[in-house]
Write an enzyme that holds these catalytic residues in place. Structure first.
Site, PDB file in Angstrom:
ATOM      1  CE  LYS A   1      39.827  12.404  -4.597  1.00 54.01           C
ATOM      2  NZ  LYS A   1      38.962  12.769  -5.847  1.00 54.01           N
TER       3      LYS A   1
ATOM      4  CB  THR B   1      37.005  12.683  -8.712  1.00 52.03           C
ATOM      5  OG1 THR B   1      37.338  12.201  -9.906  1.00 52.03           O
ATOM      6  CG2 THR B   1      35.732  12.062  -8.360  1.00 52.03           C
TER       7      THR B   1
ATOM      8  CE  LYS C   1      36.232   9.551 -11.717  1.00 51.92           C
ATOM      9  NZ  LYS C   1      36.780   8.468 -12.178  1.00 51.92           N
TER      10      LYS C   1
HETATM   11  P1  NAP Z   1      47.705  13.176  -7.852  1.00 52.89           P
HETATM   12  O1  NAP Z   1      48.786  12.392  -8.525  1.00 52.89           O
HETATM   13  O2  NAP Z   1      47.703  12.903  -6.423  1.00 52.89           O
HETATM   14  O3  NAP Z   1      47.757  14.630  -8.310  1.00 52.89           O
HETATM   15  C1  NAP Z   1      47.150  15.609  -7.434  1.00 52.89           C
HETATM   16  C2  NAP Z   1      47.373  16.902  -7.698  1.00 52.89           C
HETATM   17  O4  NAP Z   1      46.849  17.945  -7.009  1.00 52.89           O
HETATM   18  C3  NAP Z   1      48.892  17.393  -7.821  1.00 52.89           C
HETATM   19  O5  NAP Z   1      49.249  18.228  -8.891  1.00 52.89           O
HETATM   20  C4  NAP Z   1      49.131  17.885  -6.452  1.00 52.89           C
HETATM   21  O6  NAP Z   1      50.004  19.118  -6.222  1.00 52.89           O
HETATM   22  C5  NAP Z   1      47.728  18.926  -6.450  1.00 52.89           C
HETATM   23  N1  NAP Z   1      47.253  19.205  -5.175  1.00 52.89           N
HETATM   24  C6  NAP Z   1      46.928  18.437  -4.068  1.00 52.89           C
HETATM   25  N2  NAP Z   1      46.433  19.422  -3.052  1.00 52.89           N
HETATM   26  C7  NAP Z   1      46.870  20.723  -3.531  1.00 52.89           C
HETATM   27  C8  NAP Z   1      46.468  21.896  -2.958  1.00 52.89           C
HETATM   28  N3  NAP Z   1      46.101  22.176  -1.344  1.00 52.89           N
HETATM   29  N4  NAP Z   1      46.786  23.057  -3.628  1.00 52.89           N
HETATM   30  C9  NAP Z   1      47.265  22.980  -4.970  1.00 52.89           C
HETATM   31  N5  NAP Z   1      47.613  21.811  -5.678  1.00 52.89           N
HETATM   32  C10 NAP Z   1      47.156  20.620  -4.909  1.00 52.89           C
HETATM   33  O7  NAP Z   1      46.223  12.598  -8.317  1.00 52.89           O
HETATM   34  P2  NAP Z   1      45.960  12.186  -9.674  1.00 52.89           P
HETATM   35  O8  NAP Z   1      45.864  10.674  -9.498  1.00 52.89           O
HETATM   36  O9  NAP Z   1      46.579  12.877 -10.900  1.00 52.89           O
HETATM   37  O10 NAP Z   1      44.349  12.337  -9.864  1.00 52.89           O
HETATM   38  C11 NAP Z   1      43.819  13.869  -9.985  1.00 52.89           C
HETATM   39  C12 NAP Z   1      42.440  13.945  -9.774  1.00 52.89           C
HETATM   40  O11 NAP Z   1      41.979  12.901 -10.825  1.00 52.89           O
HETATM   41  C13 NAP Z   1      41.800  13.138  -8.745  1.00 52.89           C
HETATM   42  O12 NAP Z   1      40.580  13.844  -8.183  1.00 52.89           O
HETATM   43  C14 NAP Z   1      41.325  11.682  -8.758  1.00 52.89           C
HETATM   44  O13 NAP Z   1      40.466  11.459  -7.900  1.00 52.89           O
HETATM   45  C15 NAP Z   1      41.052  11.974 -10.191  1.00 52.89           C
HETATM   46  N6  NAP Z   1      41.419  10.843 -11.243  1.00 52.89           N
HETATM   47  C16 NAP Z   1      42.281  10.081 -10.893  1.00 52.89           C
HETATM   48  C17 NAP Z   1      42.550   8.961 -11.639  1.00 52.89           C
HETATM   49  C18 NAP Z   1      43.868   7.908 -11.810  1.00 52.89           C
HETATM   50  O14 NAP Z   1      43.783   6.958 -12.202  1.00 52.89           O
HETATM   51  N7  NAP Z   1      44.935   8.562 -10.986  1.00 52.89           N
HETATM   52  C19 NAP Z   1      41.660   8.460 -12.714  1.00 52.89           C
HETATM   53  C20 NAP Z   1      40.355   9.349 -12.616  1.00 52.89           C
HETATM   54  C21 NAP Z   1      40.236  10.442 -11.892  1.00 52.89           C
HETATM   55  P3  NAP Z   1      51.582  18.764  -5.872  1.00 52.89           P
HETATM   56  O15 NAP Z   1      52.001  18.093  -6.792  1.00 52.89           O
HETATM   57  O16 NAP Z   1      52.088  19.723  -5.052  1.00 52.89           O
HETATM   58  O17 NAP Z   1      51.420  17.599  -4.497  1.00 52.89           O
END
Ligand code: NAP
Length: 298
Positions: free
Chosen positions: A240, A97, A172
């Site tokens: 965010k 997102t 979104k």
């Molecule tokens: P998350 O668990 O926090 O995972 C974030 C990912 O981004 C991890 O693989 C992390 O790597 C990587 N990352 C962060 N900073 C980085 C950097 N500087 N360089 C390289 N990799 C980096 O998040 P999530 O919940 O899976 O969500 C991912 C996306 O989907 C977000 O944009 C979120 O808003 C969106 N989203 C989430 C949900 C939900 O319910 N969770 C639903 C819809 C959409 P590390 O493992 O090394 O930290």
């Protein structure tokens, strides 16, 4: 020959989505900044790349499911960045997102390389990611979306075509504004009745019995009752996204007074150290503003 897929970002959502890509039969290469998180995918048969560039060189389509714009930039840029491995005819699918404006900016940066960009954020959280039942909000050229649709349907049950690049991210923004408001609204209603001495379970039963009943409220009921918020959608990501909602409202001229209040509430949650908890922990912020959670059941 099957499309070779590279998947970057194996967090809460990405890991489950990458597993579904593998299950659907796509040859898969993965990369995660913290390498340990790739081990489970390697056990399932994915190849693990040492850098985003190596991943992109080995793939026809690169999918990113990263925390936000800084992460997308970090993965694309630099000598080891994915952009160096993306050449003409390849497709970059961003499912993270980000704001519509940033989606258009990345697409513009990749265009001179002959790389197509598909804007593909998702509606749905951890469980739909595991079940492969996300709703994909797609923006981009029809031919590019056509080319990746089987891949998108490996992680989602539906692909909604929203228009040009940026329009998926715009959709979104609408979804998450509504989600933030619904969760905060329920949390505030609960805090109100509890302060007055009513069991929160009674309010939840009333809500569940009428026109207000919805899967979101049912899914968050246990968390709101227990005050324990294991992350499905981390609060820091909602904070965010509300910033991007406000930026988008500024860009388009839309009125977004509720988004401004919600941004303050979720931002306060992040400042209080609740960022890694589920976004339903906005209830904690409201309770603390009211002097603490009222004692009692539910
Ligand atoms: P998350 O668990 O926090 O995972 C974030 C990912 O981004 C991890 O693989 C992390 O790597 C990587 N990352 C962060 N900073 C980085 C950097 N500087 N360089 C390289 N990799 C980096 O998040 P999530 O919940 O899976 O969500 C991912 C996306 O989907 C977000 O944009 C979120 O808003 C969106 N989203 C989430 C949900 C939900 O319910 N969770 C639903 C819809 C959409 P590390 O493992 O090394 O930290």
């Amino acid at each position: 020959m099957a499309q070779r897929v590279g998947f970057v970002g194996l967090g809460i959502m990405g890991r489950a989505m990458a597993e579904n890509v593998l299950r659907a039969g796509f040859p898969l290469t993965v990369y995660n900044r913290t390498p340990d998180k790739a081990a489970i995918l390697a056990e399932l048969g994915a190849r693990v790349a040492a850098t985003p560039r190596e991943l992109a060189e080995a793939s026809d389509v690169v999918v990113a499911m990263l925390s936000g714009p800084e992460a997308v930039y970090a993965v694309l840029a630099g000598e080891d960045g994915a952009a160096r491995g993306l050449d003409r005819g390849k497709i970059f699918v961003n499912m993270s997102t980000i704001s519509p404006a940033y989606a258009r900016e990345i697409a513009g940066g990749l265009k001179p390389l002959g790389v197509q960009y598909v804007d593909a954020p998702v509606s749905g959280s951890k469980r739909p990611a595991e079940e492969g039942s996300l709703v994909v909000l797609a923006g981009g050229a029809d031919a590019a979306i056509d080319a990746v649709e089987p891949l998108l349907l490996a992680v989602g049950r539906k692909v909604v075509r929203c228009g040009a690049v940026g329009q998926g991210s715009l959709a979104k923004m609408g979804v998450n504004l509504l989600l933030a408001g619904m969760a905060a609204g329920l949390a505030e209603a609960l805090a109100l009745v509890r302060k007055g001495g009513l069991d929160g379970d009674i309010l939840m039963d009333i809500v569940a019995s009428g026109a207000l009943a919805c899967p979101l409220f049912a899914a968050k009921r246990e968390m709101l009752a227990s005050g324990y918020y294991p992350p499905q959608f981390p609060l820091k990501h909602m904070a965010k996204d509300l910033k991007f909602v406000l930026d988008t409202a500024y860009d388009t001229g839309a009125a977004a007074p509720l988004a401004a209040v919600l941004s303050q509430l979720y931002g306060a949650g992040r400042a209080r150290g609740l960022g890694d908890q589920d976004f339903a922990a906005v209830a904690r912020v409201l309770e603390e503003l009211g002097g603490g959670r009222a004692e009692g059941k539910g």
